[in-house]
Design a protein around this motif. Structure first.
Motif, PDB file in Angstrom:
ATOM      1  N   ASP A   9       0.844  -1.194   0.000  1.00 56.25           N
ATOM      2  CA  ASP A   9       0.000   0.000   0.000  1.00 56.25           C
ATOM      3  C   ASP A   9       0.879   1.244   0.000  1.00 56.25           C
ATOM      4  OD1 ASP A   9      -1.517   2.248   1.644  1.00 56.25           O
ATOM      5  OD2 ASP A   9      -3.024   0.935   0.753  1.00 56.25           O
ATOM      6  N   ASP A  55       0.173   4.476   0.340  1.00 54.17           N
ATOM      7  CA  ASP A  55      -0.093   5.440   1.409  1.00 54.17           C
ATOM      8  C   ASP A  55       0.542   4.991   2.725  1.00 54.17           C
ATOM      9  OD1 ASP A  55      -1.496   7.131  -0.260  1.00 54.17           O
ATOM     10  OD2 ASP A  55      -3.415   6.161   0.129  1.00 54.17           O
ATOM     11  N   ARG A  56       0.505   3.698   3.002  1.00 46.74           N
ATOM     12  CA  ARG A  56       1.112   3.196   4.235  1.00 46.74           C
ATOM     13  C   ARG A  56       2.629   3.322   4.192  1.00 46.74           C
ATOM     14  NH1 ARG A  56      -2.317  -2.384   5.532  1.00 46.74           N
ATOM     15  NH2 ARG A  56      -4.343  -1.355   5.916  1.00 46.74           N
ATOM     16  N   GLU A  57       3.211   3.079   3.034  1.00 52.60           N
ATOM     17  CA  GLU A  57       4.671   3.225   2.896  1.00 52.60           C
ATOM     18  C   GLU A  57       5.090   4.660   3.184  1.00 52.60           C
ATOM     19  OE1 GLU A  57       7.147   1.083   2.186  1.00 52.60           O
ATOM     20  OE2 GLU A  57       5.890  -0.704   1.992  1.00 52.60           O
TER      21      GLU A  57
END
Length: 235
Positions: free
Chosen positions: A224, A226-228
């Protein structure tokens, strides 16, 4: 080797982005010459820096740099500087800020972010073996990767952590002898774009003008984006 982005430099413009005044100067000097058992593409004024250790010819593109060795000038955001792409891919640097890949590798591997259309995503086994000319990117600058923009469908933006990479070949332009015996002319490409990717051992490699290095990705985990970015240690 150039230094990482100096303090105060804009890190929103990727290091490999083409800048105003940086133009391909290759065609004006291209010729065909006998070499070994055949003919190969060459420059009329060829120097030692024009070929790699494999003997493959690469495009000439000057750089516009500041005193610290960092690109300057108005960015041409849809373009990539071929030499800086090869530097980042060859050295495995983030193509935005030029940090070393070792600083942002985790158990799942190195981060790559690029635009992949639905046709490619439905190929058997994808994303294993995916071939890319997009160098890695650090999580802190993954949202600024080359090719991303408001015109790109969100579904086509793919973030991948990759444990293994293999050298595949190069993106560039195939050439052929001119019918009238003059200067070499670009040859047709499968998709009509004028550029294609070939393997380093392709039989036609000596009639090919390379621009960007290409690698294949293996042991891939789609992650993902956005999570990174949220988990990144932003410098």
């Amino acid at each position: 080797m150039l230094s990482p982005a100096p303090a105060g430099a804009s890190r929103l413009i990727p290091f490999i982005t083409l800048r105003e005044g940086e133009h391909d100067l290759s065609r004006q000097s291209l010729v065909l010459r006998q070499h070994g058992a055949g003919v190969r593409l060459a420059y009329s004024d060829e120097g030692s820096d024009d070929r790699d250790y494999r003997g493959l010819l690469y495009a000439r593109m000057p750089q516009v740099l500041d005193a610290a060795g960092w690109p300057v000038g108005r960015p041409e955001r849809e373009g990539v500087h071929r030499g800086r792409q090869r530097e980042c891919m060859g050295e495995f640097f983030c193509h935005v800020c030029k940090r070393d890949v070792g600083e942002f590798t985790n158990a799942l591997g190195v981060l790559f972010v690029e635009v992949v259309g639905p046709h490619d995503r439905t190929k058997p086994g994808w994303p294993e073996g995916h071939v890319t000319c997009q160098p890695p990117v650090c999580p802190a600058h993954a949202g600024n990767a080359v090719g991303l923009g408001p015109h790109v469908p969100r579904a086509d933006v793919v973030a991948m952590r990759v444990r293994t990479q293999h050298w595949h070949g190069m993106l560039g332009t195939p050439y052929q002898p001119s019918p009238d015996g003059g200067d070499p002319k670009p040859a047709p490409t499968p998709d009509g774009s004028g550029e294609t990717v070939i393997a380093f051992d392709d039989p036609q490699r000596h009639l090919f003008l390379g621009s960007c290095l290409a690698i294949s990705l293996h042991d891939v985990t789609v992650v993902d984006l956005d999570r990174e970015i949220a988990a990144a240690d932003i410098p």
